[in-house]
Scaffold this motif. Structure first.
Motif, PDB file in Angstrom:
ATOM      1  N   ARG A  65       0.832  -1.211   0.000  1.00  0.00           N
ATOM      2  CA  ARG A  65       0.000   0.000   0.000  1.00  0.00           C
ATOM      3  C   ARG A  65       0.861   1.255   0.000  1.00  0.00           C
ATOM      4  O   ARG A  65       0.490   2.278  -0.582  1.00  0.00           O
ATOM      5  CB  ARG A  65      -0.918   0.001   1.216  1.00  0.00           C
ATOM      6  N   VAL A  66       2.013   1.195   0.687  1.00  0.00           N
ATOM      7  CA  VAL A  66       2.912   2.356   0.745  1.00  0.00           C
ATOM      8  C   VAL A  66       3.466   2.672  -0.640  1.00  0.00           C
ATOM      9  O   VAL A  66       3.611   3.839  -1.014  1.00  0.00           O
ATOM     10  CB  VAL A  66       4.062   2.081   1.749  1.00  0.00           C
ATOM     11  N   VAL A  67       3.799   1.619  -1.393  1.00  0.00           N
ATOM     12  CA  VAL A  67       4.325   1.774  -2.752  1.00  0.00           C
ATOM     13  C   VAL A  67       3.334   1.107  -3.699  1.00  0.00           C
ATOM     14  O   VAL A  67       3.193  -0.113  -3.704  1.00  0.00           O
ATOM     15  CB  VAL A  67       5.712   1.107  -2.883  1.00  0.00           C
ATOM     16  N   GLY A  68       2.646   1.893  -4.497  1.00  0.00           N
ATOM     17  CA  GLY A  68       1.552   1.373  -5.314  1.00  0.00           C
ATOM     18  C   GLY A  68       2.009   0.686  -6.592  1.00  0.00           C
ATOM     19  O   GLY A  68       2.852   1.206  -7.323  1.00  0.00           O
ATOM     20  N   ASP A  69       1.447  -0.479  -6.863  1.00  0.00           N
ATOM     21  CA  ASP A  69       1.742  -1.185  -8.116  1.00  0.00           C
ATOM     22  C   ASP A  69       1.218  -0.433  -9.331  1.00  0.00           C
ATOM     23  O   ASP A  69       1.747  -0.586 -10.437  1.00  0.00           O
ATOM     24  CB  ASP A  69       1.113  -2.588  -8.081  1.00  0.00           C
ATOM     25  N   SER A  70       0.163   0.368  -9.130  1.00  0.00           N
ATOM     26  CA  SER A  70      -0.479   1.032 -10.277  1.00  0.00           C
ATOM     27  C   SER A  70       0.146   2.380 -10.621  1.00  0.00           C
ATOM     28  O   SER A  70      -0.304   3.051 -11.550  1.00  0.00           O
ATOM     29  CB  SER A  70      -1.976   1.220  -9.976  1.00  0.00           C
ATOM     30  N   TRP A  71       1.183   2.788  -9.881  1.00  0.00           N
ATOM     31  CA  TRP A  71       1.860   4.039 -10.213  1.00  0.00           C
ATOM     32  C   TRP A  71       2.471   3.916 -11.611  1.00  0.00           C
ATOM     33  O   TRP A  71       2.739   2.803 -12.089  1.00  0.00           O
ATOM     34  CB  TRP A  71       2.960   4.337  -9.192  1.00  0.00           C
ATOM     35  N   PRO A  72       2.752   5.037 -12.274  1.00  0.00           N
ATOM     36  CA  PRO A  72       3.283   4.980 -13.651  1.00  0.00           C
ATOM     37  C   PRO A  72       4.776   4.627 -13.671  1.00  0.00           C
ATOM     38  O   PRO A  72       5.631   5.488 -13.886  1.00  0.00           O
ATOM     39  CB  PRO A  72       3.024   6.393 -14.179  1.00  0.00           C
ATOM     40  N   TRP A  73       5.088   3.349 -13.492  1.00  0.00           N
ATOM     41  CA  TRP A  73       6.479   2.888 -13.450  1.00  0.00           C
ATOM     42  C   TRP A  73       7.052   2.782 -14.860  1.00  0.00           C
ATOM     43  O   TRP A  73       6.368   2.330 -15.770  1.00  0.00           O
ATOM     44  CB  TRP A  73       6.547   1.507 -12.777  1.00  0.00           C
ATOM     45  N   ARG A  74       8.298   3.178 -15.043  1.00  0.00           N
ATOM     46  CA  ARG A  74       8.992   3.052 -16.328  1.00  0.00           C
ATOM     47  C   ARG A  74       9.839   1.789 -16.402  1.00  0.00           C
ATOM     48  O   ARG A  74      10.036   1.215 -17.467  1.00  0.00           O
ATOM     49  CB  ARG A  74       9.899   4.282 -16.557  1.00  0.00           C
ATOM     50  N   HIS A  75      10.355   1.350 -15.263  1.00  0.00           N
ATOM     51  CA  HIS A  75      11.320   0.252 -15.223  1.00  0.00           C
ATOM     52  C   HIS A  75      10.710  -1.065 -15.715  1.00  0.00           C
ATOM     53  O   HIS A  75       9.606  -1.431 -15.333  1.00  0.00           O
ATOM     54  CB  HIS A  75      11.806   0.092 -13.773  1.00  0.00           C
ATOM     55  N   ASP A  76      11.489  -1.771 -16.567  1.00  0.00           N
ATOM     56  CA  ASP A  76      11.086  -3.103 -17.027  1.00  0.00           C
ATOM     57  C   ASP A  76      12.388  -3.840 -17.330  1.00  0.00           C
ATOM     58  O   ASP A  76      13.235  -3.333 -18.058  1.00  0.00           O
ATOM     59  CB  ASP A  76      10.206  -2.981 -18.278  1.00  0.00           C
ATOM     60  N   ASP A  77      12.588  -5.000 -16.765  1.00  0.00           N
ATOM     61  CA  ASP A  77      13.825  -5.737 -17.018  1.00  0.00           C
ATOM     62  C   ASP A  77      13.497  -7.221 -17.199  1.00  0.00           C
ATOM     63  O   ASP A  77      12.349  -7.588 -17.420  1.00  0.00           O
ATOM     64  CB  ASP A  77      14.857  -5.502 -15.897  1.00  0.00           C
ATOM     65  N   ALA A  78      14.513  -8.060 -17.096  1.00  0.00           N
ATOM     66  CA  ALA A  78      14.310  -9.490 -17.344  1.00  0.00           C
ATOM     67  C   ALA A  78      13.276 -10.093 -16.395  1.00  0.00           C
ATOM     68  O   ALA A  78      12.662 -11.119 -16.705  1.00  0.00           O
ATOM     69  CB  ALA A  78      15.644 -10.221 -17.194  1.00  0.00           C
ATOM     70  N   ASP A  79      13.091  -9.450 -15.253  1.00  0.00           N
ATOM     71  CA  ASP A  79      12.113  -9.937 -14.280  1.00  0.00           C
ATOM     72  C   ASP A  79      10.748  -9.286 -14.465  1.00  0.00           C
ATOM     73  O   ASP A  79       9.851  -9.492 -13.651  1.00  0.00           O
ATOM     74  CB  ASP A  79      12.610  -9.682 -12.847  1.00  0.00           C
ATOM     75  N   GLY A  80      10.596  -8.468 -15.511  1.00  0.00           N
ATOM     76  CA  GLY A  80       9.321  -7.821 -15.727  1.00  0.00           C
ATOM     77  C   GLY A  80       9.300  -6.433 -15.114  1.00  0.00           C
ATOM     78  O   GLY A  80      10.307  -5.945 -14.595  1.00  0.00           O
ATOM     79  N   PRO A  81       8.157  -5.764 -15.182  1.00  0.00           N
ATOM     80  CA  PRO A  81       8.038  -4.394 -14.655  1.00  0.00           C
ATOM     81  C   PRO A  81       7.910  -4.399 -13.139  1.00  0.00           C
ATOM     82  O   PRO A  81       6.817  -4.236 -12.602  1.00  0.00           O
ATOM     83  CB  PRO A  81       6.766  -3.890 -15.343  1.00  0.00           C
ATOM     84  N   ASN A  82       9.045  -4.560 -12.478  1.00  0.00           N
ATOM     85  CA  ASN A  82       9.014  -4.737 -11.020  1.00  0.00           C
ATOM     86  C   ASN A  82       9.576  -3.525 -10.272  1.00  0.00           C
ATOM     87  O   ASN A  82      10.181  -3.669  -9.205  1.00  0.00           O
ATOM     88  CB  ASN A  82       9.746  -6.020 -10.598  1.00  0.00           C
ATOM     89  N   GLY A  83       9.348  -2.340 -10.814  1.00  0.00           N
ATOM     90  CA  GLY A  83       9.783  -1.117 -10.136  1.00  0.00           C
ATOM     91  C   GLY A  83       9.316  -1.020  -8.696  1.00  0.00           C
ATOM     92  O   GLY A  83      10.105  -0.643  -7.817  1.00  0.00           O
ATOM     93  N   PRO A  84       8.042  -1.348  -8.391  1.00  0.00           N
ATOM     94  CA  PRO A  84       7.602  -1.265  -6.996  1.00  0.00           C
ATOM     95  C   PRO A  84       8.434  -2.152  -6.066  1.00  0.00           C
ATOM     96  O   PRO A  84       8.726  -1.771  -4.925  1.00  0.00           O
ATOM     97  CB  PRO A  84       6.144  -1.748  -7.053  1.00  0.00           C
ATOM     98  N   SER A  85       8.838  -3.317  -6.550  1.00  0.00           N
ATOM     99  CA  SER A  85       9.638  -4.230  -5.717  1.00  0.00           C
ATOM    100  C   SER A  85      10.991  -3.610  -5.386  1.00  0.00           C
ATOM    101  O   SER A  85      11.500  -3.747  -4.268  1.00  0.00           O
ATOM    102  CB  SER A  85       9.834  -5.560  -6.446  1.00  0.00           C
ATOM    103  N   HIS A  86      11.588  -2.914  -6.375  1.00  0.00           N
ATOM    104  CA  HIS A  86      12.877  -2.255  -6.124  1.00  0.00           C
ATOM    105  C   HIS A  86      12.732  -1.151  -5.074  1.00  0.00           C
ATOM    106  O   HIS A  86      13.575  -1.004  -4.176  1.00  0.00           O
ATOM    107  CB  HIS A  86      13.416  -1.652  -7.426  1.00  0.00           C
ATOM    108  N   LEU A  87      11.669  -0.346  -5.195  1.00  0.00           N
ATOM    109  CA  LEU A  87      11.489   0.754  -4.240  1.00  0.00           C
ATOM    110  C   LEU A  87      11.218   0.216  -2.830  1.00  0.00           C
ATOM    111  O   LEU A  87      11.758   0.739  -1.852  1.00  0.00           O
ATOM    112  CB  LEU A  87      10.360   1.674  -4.690  1.00  0.00           C
ATOM    113  N   ARG A  88      10.425  -0.839  -2.725  1.00  0.00           N
ATOM    114  CA  ARG A  88      10.172  -1.432  -1.392  1.00  0.00           C
ATOM    115  C   ARG A  88      11.477  -1.923  -0.779  1.00  0.00           C
ATOM    116  O   ARG A  88      11.706  -1.756   0.419  1.00  0.00           O
ATOM    117  CB  ARG A  88       9.152  -2.564  -1.521  1.00  0.00           C
ATOM    118  N   SER A  89      12.345  -2.515  -1.590  1.00  0.00           N
ATOM    119  CA  SER A  89      13.647  -2.965  -1.091  1.00  0.00           C
ATOM    120  C   SER A  89      14.464  -1.793  -0.566  1.00  0.00           C
ATOM    121  O   SER A  89      15.042  -1.858   0.526  1.00  0.00           O
ATOM    122  CB  SER A  89      14.411  -3.672  -2.222  1.00  0.00           C
TER     123      SER A  89
END
Ligand code: ZN
Length: 133
Positions: A65-89
């Protein structure tokens, strides 16, 4: 340095690794503190309450909830568009340092445990445990 292997089961999940860290420290000789570190960009390490398993699900859900999956993320790599996962880390952090007591045990409070935080699972993860002199 010792390494703990962890297989995570869900996208966001906190896994208690306190026992594994204690065992790693017990086999590492004496020191002033222990560094617990994850060499990952979509996982983290934290210390929090280990008494109530429901809290762990609350914390994992809360980070989504703190970092929304639906935000307009640009990042996409071999693991898919996982920008929210990076920010949570990055928000939680990839290491903790725990002081060691005179008898070499972890100076954790009664309610404290050490947790691997998975934010892009399920995956195979590793946690490095280094006793600092
Ligand atoms: Zn990525």
């Amino acid at each position: 340095m010792q390494t703990i292997a962890v297989r995570t089961e869900r996208r966001s999940q906190l896994i208690d690794i306190t026992r594994e860290v204690r065992e790693a420290v017990a086999g590492s000789g004496s020191g002033a503190a222990v560094l617990v570190y994850v060499p990952h960009t979509t996982a983290a390490v934290t210390i929090n309450e280990h008494i109530n398993p429901e809290l762990l699900d609350d914390l994992a859900d809360g980070m989504e909830r703190v970092v929304g999956d639906s935000w307009p993320w640009r990042h996409d790599d071999a693991d898919g568009p996982n920008g929210p996962s990076h920010l949570r880390s990055s928000l939680v952090g990839i290491h903790v340092i725990v002081p060691l007591q005179g008898d070499g045990t972890l100076a954790l409070g009664t309610y404290q445990g050490i947790f691997l935080c998975e934010f892009d699972g399920p995956r195979d993860r590793v946690v490095h445990v280094c006793v600092l002199q």
